[in-house]
Design an enzyme around this catalytic site. Sequence first.
Site, PDB file in Angstrom:
ATOM      1  N   GLU A  25       0.843  -1.210   0.000  1.00  0.00           N
ATOM      2  CA  GLU A  25       0.000   0.000   0.000  1.00  0.00           C
ATOM      3  C   GLU A  25       0.869   1.246   0.000  1.00  0.00           C
ATOM      4  O   GLU A  25       2.086   1.194   0.146  1.00  0.00           O
ATOM      5  CB  GLU A  25      -0.907   0.019   1.246  1.00  0.00           C
ATOM      6  CG  GLU A  25      -2.227  -0.709   1.086  1.00  0.00           C
ATOM      7  CD  GLU A  25      -3.231   0.041   0.226  1.00  0.00           C
ATOM      8  OE1 GLU A  25      -2.868   1.085  -0.364  1.00  0.00           O
ATOM      9  OE2 GLU A  25      -4.383  -0.416   0.126  1.00  0.00           O
ATOM     10  N   ASN A 155     -10.318   4.803   1.621  1.00  0.00           N
ATOM     11  CA  ASN A 155      -9.399   4.598   0.512  1.00  0.00           C
ATOM     12  C   ASN A 155      -9.641   5.663  -0.554  1.00  0.00           C
ATOM     13  O   ASN A 155     -10.529   6.506  -0.419  1.00  0.00           O
ATOM     14  CB  ASN A 155      -9.586   3.202  -0.098  1.00  0.00           C
ATOM     15  CG  ASN A 155      -8.654   2.178   0.524  1.00  0.00           C
ATOM     16  OD1 ASN A 155      -7.447   2.405   0.642  1.00  0.00           O
ATOM     17  ND2 ASN A 155      -9.195   1.039   0.937  1.00  0.00           N
ATOM     18  N   ASP A 205     -10.296   0.642  -4.113  1.00  0.00           N
ATOM     19  CA  ASP A 205      -9.158   0.733  -3.189  1.00  0.00           C
ATOM     20  C   ASP A 205      -8.447   2.071  -3.425  1.00  0.00           C
ATOM     21  O   ASP A 205      -9.106   3.086  -3.623  1.00  0.00           O
ATOM     22  CB  ASP A 205      -8.231  -0.472  -3.364  1.00  0.00           C
ATOM     23  CG  ASP A 205      -7.480  -0.813  -2.084  1.00  0.00           C
ATOM     24  OD1 ASP A 205      -6.943   0.114  -1.437  1.00  0.00           O
ATOM     25  OD2 ASP A 205      -7.411  -1.993  -1.708  1.00  0.00           O
TER      26      ASP A 205
END
Length: 301
Positions: A25, A155, A205
Amino acid sequence: MTGPDERLDDVPATILCDTRCHLGEGPTYDAASDTAWWFDILERRLFETRLAARQTTIHELPVMVSALAVIDEGHHLLAADDGLYVRSLRDGRLSRYLPLEADNPATRSNDARVHPSGTFWIGTMGRGAERGAGAIYALHNGELTRLFADISIPNAICFAPDGATAYFADTRANVLCRVLLDPATGLPVAAPSELYVHGGTGDLDGAVVDNEGVIWNARWGGGCVDAYSPDGVRLRSVRVPAQLASCPAFVGADLSRLLVTSAWQGMDAAARAADPDHGRTFVLDVGVRGRAEPRVRLGPA
């Protein structure tokens, strides 16, 4: 997997780093040093890759970190599970800057990005993705302010090129929201509104905005990155060589390539075998240009 009627664009894709991330991430790119940075949140690792040399260094961290912002040539600001830290690039030393839900051990930091003004938006979530446990904060002039509460998995935090609009998603709800901002401060001037509701395969996401204002969103479980217009129309979907695509960032001298992190969180042995590039980090030639990431501003201009 994507549905049988869903068309994915195949573009040139290379593996930037073949070390697998449990939960990759938070990628960002520092154009001044031609360096990409990203995290394996769950394994407490920071990845540093000099793009021209394709040299990757992995730094072990004492805390769970999800995102970073560049302060200057020698320092980064890290969003961690208990606060914001200044990290020295010279020796890797961390200094606590501000607490972030440090009194709540059930939460951690998640998605984050810097507004063109230098204001830093940071999301938090429950460590078990508990419903409504998270929030989105803004670090502005050295102070943290909670902007939005009751978010499960924040997100897709990103900003329009002119700084007048922010986007974010709650992955559990699969809704991409739009918020009008004061471009000078990066703070909201109106309540969020729905821009796009995702249905079907995968989940919204991480995201980044290109130079034309198009939103590029990694689709967790969909093996792709989707491009959305500023008015919420899906324009194209680009294949990623791993199912759990997690977050994109534009990289390279002309910011024309898209770095995409991925993960293997929650995958059993059979799922990992069926997805041989799970957890790796990729670069896609998507044929558009991004924008350089702003530096975070820690105090008044």
